[in-house]
Design a protein around this motif. Structure first.
Motif, short mmCIF file in Angstrom:
data_model
loop_
_atom_site.label_atom_id
_atom_site.label_comp_id
_atom_site.label_asym_id
_atom_site.label_seq_id
_atom_site.Cartn_x
_atom_site.Cartn_y
_atom_site.Cartn_z
N ILE A 397 39.19 68.81 -56.49
CA ILE A 397 37.84 68.99 -55.98
C ILE A 397 37.17 67.61 -55.99
CG2 ILE A 397 35.68 70.26 -56.18
CD1 ILE A 397 38.11 72.07 -55.81
N PRO A 398 37.07 66.96 -54.83
CA PRO A 398 36.53 65.59 -54.82
C PRO A 398 35.06 65.53 -55.18
CG PRO A 398 36.81 66.42 -52.58
CD PRO A 398 37.41 67.45 -53.49
N HIS A 399 34.62 64.35 -55.59
CA HIS A 399 33.22 64.17 -55.96
C HIS A 399 32.34 64.25 -54.71
CE1 HIS A 399 33.89 60.02 -54.55
NE2 HIS A 399 32.57 59.94 -54.43
N CYS A 400 31.06 64.44 -54.96
CA CYS A 400 30.08 64.49 -53.88
C CYS A 400 29.49 63.10 -53.68
CB CYS A 400 28.96 65.48 -54.23
SG CYS A 400 27.67 65.59 -52.97
N PRO A 401 29.67 62.49 -52.52
CA PRO A 401 29.05 61.18 -52.29
C PRO A 401 27.53 61.28 -52.43
CG PRO A 401 30.60 61.73 -50.53
CD PRO A 401 30.41 62.97 -51.34
N SER A 402 26.94 60.30 -53.09
CA SER A 402 25.49 60.32 -53.21
C SER A 402 24.85 60.02 -51.87
CB SER A 402 25.04 59.26 -54.22
OG SER A 402 25.19 57.95 -53.67
N ASN A 403 23.55 60.30 -51.77
CA ASN A 403 22.84 59.99 -50.53
C ASN A 403 22.79 58.49 -50.27
OD1 ASN A 403 22.34 62.66 -49.89
ND2 ASN A 403 20.42 62.73 -51.04
N TRP A 404 22.88 57.71 -51.33
CA TRP A 404 22.99 56.26 -51.16
C TRP A 404 24.31 55.92 -50.47
CZ3 TRP A 404 19.39 52.56 -53.13
CH2 TRP A 404 18.33 53.12 -53.86
N ALA A 405 25.42 56.44 -51.02
CA ALA A 405 26.73 56.13 -50.46
C ALA A 405 26.88 56.66 -49.03
CB ALA A 405 27.83 56.72 -51.35
N LEU A 406 26.29 57.83 -48.77
CA LEU A 406 26.36 58.38 -47.41
C LEU A 406 25.70 57.43 -46.41
CD1 LEU A 406 25.55 62.14 -48.07
CD2 LEU A 406 27.73 61.20 -47.31
N ASN A 407 24.80 56.59 -46.88
CA ASN A 407 24.13 55.63 -46.01
C ASN A 407 24.60 54.20 -46.25
OD1 ASN A 407 21.77 57.00 -44.35
ND2 ASN A 407 21.96 58.09 -46.30
N GLY A 408 25.78 54.07 -46.88
CA GLY A 408 26.43 52.77 -47.01
C GLY A 408 25.82 51.83 -48.02
N VAL A 409 25.11 52.38 -49.02
CA VAL A 409 24.42 51.56 -50.01
C VAL A 409 24.85 52.00 -51.41
CG1 VAL A 409 22.18 50.82 -50.89
CG2 VAL A 409 22.45 51.34 -48.45
N ILE A 410 24.97 51.06 -52.32
CA ILE A 410 25.30 51.37 -53.71
C ILE A 410 24.01 51.48 -54.51
CG2 ILE A 410 26.37 50.50 -55.82
CD1 ILE A 410 28.51 49.21 -54.09
N ASP A 411 23.89 52.57 -55.27
CA ASP A 411 22.76 52.75 -56.18
C ASP A 411 23.09 52.01 -57.47
OD1 ASP A 411 20.72 53.55 -57.81
OD2 ASP A 411 21.05 55.70 -57.57
N THR A 412 22.59 50.79 -57.60
CA THR A 412 22.98 49.93 -58.72
C THR A 412 22.48 50.44 -60.07
OG1 THR A 412 21.03 48.54 -58.32
CG2 THR A 412 23.09 47.90 -57.25
N LYS A 413 21.44 51.27 -60.07
CA LYS A 413 20.89 51.76 -61.33
C LYS A 413 21.61 53.02 -61.82
CE LYS A 413 16.22 49.91 -60.75
NZ LYS A 413 14.76 50.24 -60.69
N THR A 414 21.84 53.95 -60.93
CA THR A 414 22.38 55.24 -61.34
C THR A 414 23.90 55.28 -61.29
OG1 THR A 414 20.40 56.35 -60.51
CG2 THR A 414 22.34 57.73 -60.87
N ASN A 415 24.50 54.70 -60.26
CA ASN A 415 25.95 54.83 -60.08
C ASN A 415 26.50 53.55 -59.46
OD1 ASN A 415 28.50 55.88 -59.95
ND2 ASN A 415 28.03 57.46 -58.45
N PRO A 416 26.49 52.44 -60.23
CA PRO A 416 26.88 51.15 -59.66
C PRO A 416 28.34 51.05 -59.25
CG PRO A 416 26.61 50.98 -62.04
CD PRO A 416 26.10 52.34 -61.65
N ASP A 417 29.20 51.94 -59.77
CA ASP A 417 30.63 51.88 -59.45
C ASP A 417 31.04 52.87 -58.36
OD1 ASP A 417 31.02 49.94 -61.46
OD2 ASP A 417 31.14 51.52 -63.00
N GLU A 418 30.08 53.51 -57.73
CA GLU A 418 30.43 54.51 -56.71
C GLU A 418 31.08 53.84 -55.51
OE1 GLU A 418 28.48 58.23 -54.20
OE2 GLU A 418 27.16 56.71 -55.07
N PRO A 419 32.21 54.37 -55.04
CA PRO A 419 32.84 53.80 -53.84
C PRO A 419 32.05 54.18 -52.59
CG PRO A 419 34.02 55.76 -54.55
CD PRO A 419 32.99 55.48 -55.61
N LEU A 420 32.20 53.40 -51.55
CA LEU A 420 31.55 53.68 -50.27
C LEU A 420 32.52 54.26 -49.25
CD1 LEU A 420 29.24 50.54 -49.91
CD2 LEU A 420 28.69 52.81 -50.83
N LYS A 421 33.78 54.46 -49.69
CA LYS A 421 34.80 55.07 -48.83
C LYS A 421 35.55 56.13 -49.64
CE LYS A 421 35.62 50.86 -46.10
NZ LYS A 421 36.64 49.89 -45.64
#
Length: 465
Positions: A397-421
């Motif tokens: 069950i893959p993770h849910c991309p954040s709304n930041w990642a869905l728009n190609g941006v990393i949320d440096t405060k909440t999830n700085p290691d989130e991939p964009l792909k």
């Protein structure tokens, strides 16, 4: 069907719950597994360990309720399978003034736009309780006129019907029409007063799902996919927004066991304008006696899934008895609440982030197999393990991309290691609602005597058949 109110806390605490019969059959739909309004294609089995294949007698499933053509053992959290109308229905339609069941409806066309009008003057002689079943009104909005001139209160009940938008409006204080919608599907907003929603699905359009004002009750309902295309008009999008009305004492609003899934899908060149799941922002009048409880919230742009304020534009309105409790918010959001002037008068209990997957439905489909419906609103990849006396099954069950990642941006405060792909190299900016990890259909063999769902070694849900 009203779902079990205790389900919310039990599931997320990973407490084993023994689910009993849901009741007798209530619909005559077909037996196909339905895939409507996007999200969650059937998940292939990653691994199966056979345990026991000796089944002389299949379990008797006749006592379990049929919803939208499938026989449900469990339907605790709203999803695309247990809410809305049965798409296998042969819906009736009306194209000119006349009766839909017992309800007289006027059909109007203005500049090529169709609308359905429930007019108080035309239904005054109708029964005080009216039922309309298996109708399709989705090619135009439905609204009321003259709802105050009927001699007696009219209770109008829609069952298994399709709508675009619906509004029961002015005059607010003397409106005598009360509408109940059971297992209905809306592709437009549901607004204003004297409305009860039960097991409905609202989504597949751009705009607010609901604008409640007074006597508005929403139970066991799924709000989803509020950005299916580019938001070219810049429309402000909320799952629910109430702002009050001038000249009306608003209130008596209840949301109970409602799930919100409206990610900020990216479209090149456009701002998504997604906002909160719950937007309580008084702008025009007083609104009191409101409860929002047992909610699953995955929506809110990049900021606030829950937003409450008693005034805007220099005005402050009266709000009394507001409660927000037992709310699970995706951990992709760093901040849960925006609250202004509500600290003393807004009762908040058990409103928290969650990082777990959850099972919303378990049913037997027309293929004779067991379908376990699973969703992941969190930033963590999970594995769902399903154990039966037939075998053990594992699903990624893959993770849910954040709304930041869905728009190609990393949320440096909440999830700085989130991939964009995603793992296949596809950018999340290309994702659409159907690509999100919502309502994933995990299929296991039948017959089985029990279904036990686990994640990370913790039991999520167990159903004895």
């Amino acid at each position: 069907m009203r779902f079990n109110r205790n389900t919310f806390c039990l599931l997320m605490a990973a407490v084993c719950m023994m689910v009993t019969s849901c009741g007798k059959d209530s619909s005559d739909g077909g037996d196909d597994v339905n895939d409507v309004n996007g999200g969650g294609d059937t998940n292939e089995i990653n691994g199966v360990n056979e345990i026991n294949d000796n089944h002389d007698v299949s379990p008797d499933l006749s006592s379990y309720e049929i919803i939208n053509g499938n026989r449900f053992m469990y339907a605790g959290i709203p999803d695309k399978y247990n809410t809305g109308c049965d798409p296998n229905t042969s819906f009736a339609t009306i194209n000119e003034d006349g009766y839909a069941g017992e309800l007289y409806v006027r059909v109007q066309v203005s500049d090529g736009v169709k609308s359905y009008v429930v007019q108080g003057a035309r239904i005054d002689a109708s029964p005080d309780e009216i039922t309309v079943k298996d109708y399709d009104f989705s090619d135009g909005n439905m609204r009321t006129t003259q709802p105050d001139i009927v001699a007696n209160i009219k209770k109008i009940r829609f069952v298994n019907c399709k709508f675009n938008g619906f509004a029961n409006a002015k005059p607010y204080e003397t409106n005598k029409m009360y509408f109940t919608f059971e297992h209905c599907t809306f592709t437009g907003g549901v607004n204003e007063v004297n409305i009860t929603l039960k097991s409905c699905r609202i989504g597949g359009f751009i705009g607010d799902a609901m604008n409640p004002l007074k006597n508005f009750y929403c139970y066991d309902t799924f709000v989803c996919d509020l950005l299916p295309a580019a938001n070219v008009t810049g429309t402000h999008i909320d799952g629910m927004q109430t702002y009050g009305r001038e000249g009306c004492e608003g209130g008596n609003i209840m949301f109970d066991n409602v799930r919100f899934e409206f990610p900020s899908i990216h479209y090149d060149g456009y701002d998504d304008n997604c906002n909160a799941c719950i937007m309580f922002q008084l702008e025009y009048g007083n609104v009191s006696n409101c409860t929002f409880q047992n909610l699953y919230c995955n929506g809110g742009g990049k900021w606030y899934p829950l937003y409450v304020t008693d005034g805007k534009k220099g005005k402050t309105f009266v709000q009394n008895n507001l409660a927000v409790k037992n709310v699970k918010v995706s951990d992709n959001f760093g901040t849960i609440f925006y609250a202004d002037n509500f600290d003393q008068r807004c009762k908040v209990e058990n409103v928290e982030h969650f990082s777990e997957i959850y099972v919303s439905s378990i049913f037997v489909g027309g293929d004779g197999k067991m379908h376990v419906i699973c969703s992941n609103d969190s930033h963590i990849d999970h594995t769902l393990t399903i154990k039966t006396d037939k075998g053990e099954y594992n699903f990624s069950i893959p993770h849910c991309p954040s709304n930041w990642a869905l728009n190609g941006v990393i949320d440096t405060k909440t999830n700085p290691d989130e991939p964009l792909k995603d793992p296949n190299g596809r950018p999340y900016t290309q994702y659409r609602y159907a690509d999100m990890p919502f309502d994933i259909d995990c299929v296991v063999d039948m017959p089985a005597k029990y279904v036990n769902c686990l994640s990370g070694g913790k039991e999520i849900l167990k159903v004895e058949l």
